[in-house]
Scaffold this active site. Sequence first.
Site, mmCIF file in Angstrom:
data_model
loop_
_atom_site.group_PDB
_atom_site.id
_atom_site.type_symbol
_atom_site.label_atom_id
_atom_site.label_comp_id
_atom_site.label_asym_id
_atom_site.label_seq_id
_atom_site.Cartn_x
_atom_site.Cartn_y
_atom_site.Cartn_z
ATOM 1 N N LYS A 1 0.903 -1.215 0.015
ATOM 2 C CA LYS A 1 -0.027 -0.139 0.067
ATOM 3 C C LYS A 1 0.849 1.072 -0.015
ATOM 4 C CE LYS A 1 -3.874 -2.564 1.844
ATOM 5 N NZ LYS A 1 -4.363 -3.151 3.017
ATOM 6 N N GLN B 1 -5.491 -1.850 9.229
ATOM 7 C CA GLN B 1 -5.099 -2.915 8.782
ATOM 8 C C GLN B 1 -5.436 -4.089 9.834
ATOM 9 O OE1 GLN B 1 -3.363 -3.591 5.619
ATOM 10 N NE2 GLN B 1 -3.868 -5.647 5.997
ATOM 11 N N ASP C 1 -11.605 2.178 3.910
ATOM 12 C CA ASP C 1 -11.960 0.536 3.751
ATOM 13 C C ASP C 1 -13.620 0.497 3.717
ATOM 14 O OD1 ASP C 1 -11.531 -1.840 2.527
ATOM 15 O OD2 ASP C 1 -10.576 -2.614 4.459
#
Length: 303
Positions: A53, A97, A120
Amino acid sequence: MPKILDGKKLAQEIELTLQQTIESGLEVAERPPGLAVLRVGNDPASGVYVNYKEKACDRIGVRSFAKHLKEDISLEELRETIKTLNQEKNVDGILLQLPLPSHLDEATLLRSIDPDKDADGLHPLNLGRLIKGEKGPRSCTPAGVMSLLKRNQIKIEGKRAVVIGRSILVGKPMALMLEAANATVTVAHSRTTDLPSLTREADLLVVAAGKPYLIGKNHVSENCVVIDVGIHRLPTGQENMNELKKTKLCGDVKMFEIEDKVAAYSPVPGGVGPMTVTMLLANTVDRWQKHCGLPLTISHLLP
Ligand code: NAP
């Protein structure tokens, strides 16, 4: 429709569009988009994903605010870190994450991300928006699958879709996105009985079970499009196991068994994985345009 749904190539194309979008908006925005990826502890797979990322941010001109936090960080400390990023005007997207160390409550932390910076799409407000068909940041992996289907002109409307997996991260939002695109969706999970007869009925099969090589030729019909979300590194010693192809990375599907049978499939690696990272960038650039008062020019890339 091509037989192999190439996520790597599509991700590169979308990244180019995103890079150009950033370049053309920089003068008015007076700053690049910013993405904060929070990694907690030392889970090696998370380390690899966070690294991908950060590199992707560099490639297209997104400023990375990545933080690697200690394994034993308290819930309060982590919430404070998220709160600071919520208020940081140079940060447009925040991603926590997963998985987190077991002492940290995932739901509480996801709720503490500003829904407007939720890169997300896992904040309950954004999941609610998905259920209601309202606009909002969408979860990156299923969004990447939708983009892969769309770009390869795979018809979804009226088709029978089976999603294996019902996690908040992948399976549930995937099923909702396919339903919003007018597929008739069935969700399978670990208690589903007779999985092969269910999946053989599918025109579109999305596999997100997290079980290496769960799906083989007896699970699919000839007209099926198979999307393999799973990603696994086979333990050393199993790499040359019996007739399985020699490989390190594998998915939930025995592609070597089904590749000659099905209509199309996404490979592992090079399918859904790169698309997930690209959709994270797309969500961040979209938020940046919104936060900086720029025209929203990349909405067509998002489901
Ligand atoms: P997860 O939270 O472990 O969820 C797995 C789901 O699969 C659960 O709903 C589970 O059912 C179901 N399941 C497990 N075994 C099954 C079986 N034998 N038959 C039918 N269903 C079964 O995993 P996840 O976070 O959704 O991720 C799924 C996979 O995708 C993992 O391999 C992960 O590494 C991968 N992934 C890849 C990307 C990417 O970018 N390519 C991104 C995210 C995740 P229950 O609900 O009944 O337990």
